[in-house]
Design an enzyme around this catalytic site. Structure first.
Site, PDB file in Angstrom:
ATOM      1  N   ASP A   8       6.081 -12.732 -22.552  1.00 48.08           N
ATOM      2  CA  ASP A   8       7.386 -13.236 -22.126  1.00 48.08           C
ATOM      3  C   ASP A   8       7.395 -14.753 -22.020  1.00 48.08           C
ATOM      4  O   ASP A   8       7.949 -15.329 -21.087  1.00 48.08           O
ATOM      5  CB  ASP A   8       7.819 -12.608 -20.791  1.00 48.08           C
ATOM      6  CG  ASP A   8       9.302 -12.845 -20.498  1.00 48.08           C
ATOM      7  OD1 ASP A   8      10.061 -13.035 -21.455  1.00 48.08           O
ATOM      8  OD2 ASP A   8       9.675 -12.855 -19.308  1.00 48.08           O
ATOM      9  N   HIS A  63      12.603 -13.978 -22.661  1.00 55.14           N
ATOM     10  CA  HIS A  63      13.871 -13.270 -22.451  1.00 55.14           C
ATOM     11  C   HIS A  63      15.032 -14.217 -22.148  1.00 55.14           C
ATOM     12  O   HIS A  63      16.189 -13.821 -22.219  1.00 55.14           O
ATOM     13  CB  HIS A  63      13.728 -12.214 -21.341  1.00 55.14           C
ATOM     14  CG  HIS A  63      13.623 -12.752 -19.954  1.00 55.14           C
ATOM     15  ND1 HIS A  63      12.417 -12.913 -19.306  1.00 55.14           N
ATOM     16  CD2 HIS A  63      14.569 -13.170 -19.074  1.00 55.14           C
ATOM     17  CE1 HIS A  63      12.632 -13.385 -18.090  1.00 55.14           C
ATOM     18  NE2 HIS A  63      13.936 -13.558 -17.924  1.00 55.14           N
ATOM     19  N   LEU A 100     -10.667  -6.771 -27.337  1.00 54.25           N
ATOM     20  CA  LEU A 100     -12.052  -6.381 -27.094  1.00 54.25           C
ATOM     21  C   LEU A 100     -12.416  -5.152 -27.897  1.00 54.25           C
ATOM     22  O   LEU A 100     -13.541  -5.003 -28.353  1.00 54.25           O
ATOM     23  CB  LEU A 100     -12.257  -6.120 -25.596  1.00 54.25           C
ATOM     24  CG  LEU A 100     -13.684  -6.051 -25.081  1.00 54.25           C
ATOM     25  CD1 LEU A 100     -14.475  -7.296 -25.471  1.00 54.25           C
ATOM     26  CD2 LEU A 100     -13.684  -5.874 -23.566  1.00 54.25           C
ATOM     27  N   GLY A 101     -11.448  -4.262 -28.073  1.00 55.69           N
ATOM     28  CA  GLY A 101     -11.692  -3.073 -28.890  1.00 55.69           C
ATOM     29  C   GLY A 101     -12.148  -1.871 -28.095  1.00 55.69           C
ATOM     30  O   GLY A 101     -13.068  -1.154 -28.524  1.00 55.69           O
ATOM     31  N   GLY A 154      18.908 -16.331 -13.124  1.00 55.81           N
ATOM     32  CA  GLY A 154      19.251 -17.677 -13.563  1.00 55.81           C
ATOM     33  C   GLY A 154      18.088 -18.626 -13.489  1.00 55.81           C
ATOM     34  O   GLY A 154      18.177 -19.760 -13.950  1.00 55.81           O
ATOM     35  N   ASN A 155      16.961 -18.165 -12.943  1.00 60.98           N
ATOM     36  CA  ASN A 155      15.809 -19.036 -12.752  1.00 60.98           C
ATOM     37  C   ASN A 155      14.614 -18.650 -13.624  1.00 60.98           C
ATOM     38  O   ASN A 155      13.529 -19.183 -13.440  1.00 60.98           O
ATOM     39  CB  ASN A 155      15.365 -19.025 -11.289  1.00 60.98           C
ATOM     40  CG  ASN A 155      16.437 -19.544 -10.372  1.00 60.98           C
ATOM     41  OD1 ASN A 155      17.567 -19.089 -10.454  1.00 60.98           O
ATOM     42  ND2 ASN A 155      16.114 -20.474  -9.503  1.00 60.98           N
ATOM     43  N   SER A 156      14.765 -17.716 -14.522  1.00 62.59           N
ATOM     44  CA  SER A 156      13.671 -17.326 -15.402  1.00 62.59           C
ATOM     45  C   SER A 156      13.171 -18.518 -16.196  1.00 62.59           C
ATOM     46  O   SER A 156      13.950 -19.308 -16.713  1.00 62.59           O
ATOM     47  CB  SER A 156      14.132 -16.233 -16.366  1.00 62.59           C
ATOM     48  OG  SER A 156      14.406 -15.048 -15.682  1.00 62.59           O
TER      49      SER A 156
END
Length: 488
Positions: free
Chosen positions: A152, A122, A286-287, A229-231
């Site tokens: 992400d 993001h 895994l299904g 601001g720190n992502s």
């Protein structure tokens, strides 16, 4: 930012490290009576080992993109473009149209000396330009190597050498209560360091609606301060080893209020390796459909061998679960020897494997424990490598419209299909010269708009990926096409 789960989940992040040392002052007897492990902890080593591996990432978008990507908001595209002259809408354009504008600020972690950097998806999503600022204030322009919206995570690269990469640690070995540091760029304050402890592991931060995603919902929870601001910054242990990429906070305001969440390096390693090698994530499934075992469900089905686990509700055909022989009512308690007592633990384990990997599954059936092995598959039921989304598969180029063409057709926007060759557009029936005015109810004006919308569709978690085209031919004939982007 998306604020749709756990009240308001403000996307934020931070990088690891802390720039102070706590020392007891006074006579020896005071030190002896008041000293605790927390007072003896020295954070400076971790800070020194990580501070130069922290980068600031600024994302920019073109003003023209900001204008042309506005959706119709439910209005029929043809009414928008072909309504009575007095009904046609003309929105004001910025005089500085086309000039890049800063749209976001985040953090990143250098993972190789030649410029590879991991961050949050993001942070760089939809950016036309990425600028990376190192701790020594050197600035580079970055290119995107690969992104994964589900976890992400994103991998970018700058053209540099001799950088100081961070050292990866083992997030599985992290203990609750352990000191951790975070370093990042909160509110644009570069290389800010905060400290906290590990509050929980394999923490789910989903909305609690029972949805089971293929993406990540298993985080390291800490009380290290994270802010916007720190992502994409780093969470490290006291040795300065990376144990997580900070991704989110739990907040009603969008700023830090006590809880922070990081993507564990057990997942980061695999996702980044896939993005670097394949350009996209090789995701194993895994299904099964499932729910978490609780006391009510255990009592209802007379399950006494385990108090928790993954209760199998159904098994998908052509899946790993079918090969193992899992059945409805089985309770999965381990994957490759690692506990899977919750959905978060299961998701974290599955994100570490690729189709083709052999895993062991330990499960309970009729209150007896079994362990069987099988080869993991992808969501198509095979072990083939998933190809990177390729815009060229559309089989054509796109051309800006001339002012005369727009005037003659009475339209205000659109791009023209040219150089049509065998590909997805031709399969859908699109002919050379077709003018696309809208894709999935979003109007387009440049070839970049088409590519951006294509990428958005391909990153969508829906299995059916369709590009609905609305447009007109130079003769005035209107056209509608559905382009199936899921075709292999």
């Amino acid at each position: 930012m998306k604020h749709n789960f756990i009240k308001s989940l403000a996307i934020a992040s931070i990088f690891a490290g802390c720039a102070f040392t706590t020392q007891a002052q006074g006579d020896y007897s005071l030190i002896r009576t008041s000293s605790t492990p927390s007072f003896e902890t020295d954070f400076t080593k971790a800070a020194e080992n990580t501070i130069n591996s922290v980068v600031c990432i600024k994302s920019y978008v073109n003003r023209s993109q900001q204008y042309y990507s506005n959706p119709f908001g439910g209005i029929d595209p043809f009414e928008f473009f072909f309504g009575q002259p007095q009904q046609r809408r003309q929105q004001p354009r910025d005089k500085r149209e086309g000039e890049p504008t800063q749209s976001g600020l985040g953090s990143g972690v250098i993972i190789s000396s030649d410029g590879y950097i991991v961050t949050n998806n993001h942070v760089i999503d939809e950016a036309d330009k990425l600028e990376v600022l190192l701790n020594d204030n050197t600035t580079y322009e970055a290119k995107i190597i690969g992104t994964d919206e589900k976890t992400d995570l994103a991998l970018i690269k700058i053209d540099a050498s001799g950088l100081k990469p961070i050292t990866f640690g083992d997030s599985d070995a992290v203990k609750i209560g352990e000191w951790v540091l975070a370093v990042g760029n909160p509110f644009g304050f570069n290389s800010t360091v905060t400290a906290g402890i590990v509050s929980a592991k394999a923490r789910s931060i989903s909305s609690g609606n029972g949805a089971r995603r293929l993406g990540l919902d298993s985080y390291i929870q800490t009380d290290a301060a994270l802010n916007p601001g720190n992502s994409g910054g780093a969470l490290v242990n006291l040795n300065g080893q990376l144990i997580g990429i900070n991704s989110a906070i739990y907040s009603n305001t969008g700023s830090y209020t006590g809880f922070s969440f990081a993507i564990p390096t057990s997942v980061v390693r695999k996702i980044v390796a896939d993005l670097n090698k394949y350009g996209t994530v090789q995701r194993a499934v895994l299904g099964i459909t499932y729910t978490e075992l609780d006391s009510k469900l255990a009592k209802e089905h007379n399950i006494t061998a385990t108090p928790s686990g993954i209760y199998v509700q159904s098994v998908t055909d052509r899946s790993t679960a079918r090969e193992i022989g899992l059945q409805e009512g089985d309770v999965i308690i381990k994957i490759n020897g690692a506990d899977t007592h919750s959905s978060a633990q299961l998701i974290e384990q599955m994100n570490q494997f690729r189709p083709g990997d052999v895993i062991s599954v330990t499960y309970i059936r009729d209150n007896k424990k079994y362990t069987k092995s099988a080869t993991l598959r992808n969501d198509r039921g095979n072990t083939e490598v998933t190809k990177k989304d390729d815009f060229s598969s559309l089989g054509c180029a796109f051309m800006n419209l001339s002012r005369d063409t727009r005037s003659n057709l009475g339209i205000s926007s659109g791009v023209q299909v040219t150089g049509l060759k065998p590909g997805l557009f031709k399969q859908a029936g699109v002919k050379d010269g077709f003018i696309i005015m809208a894709i999935n109810d979003v109007f387009v004006n440049t070839p970049d708009d088409v590519e951006r919308l294509y990428n958005q569709i391909m990153k969508n978690s829906d299995s059916d990926k369709v590009m609905f085209l609305t447009g007109i031919y130079p003769t005035g004939r209107k056209g509608y096409y559905a382009v199936n982007l899921s075709e292999e």
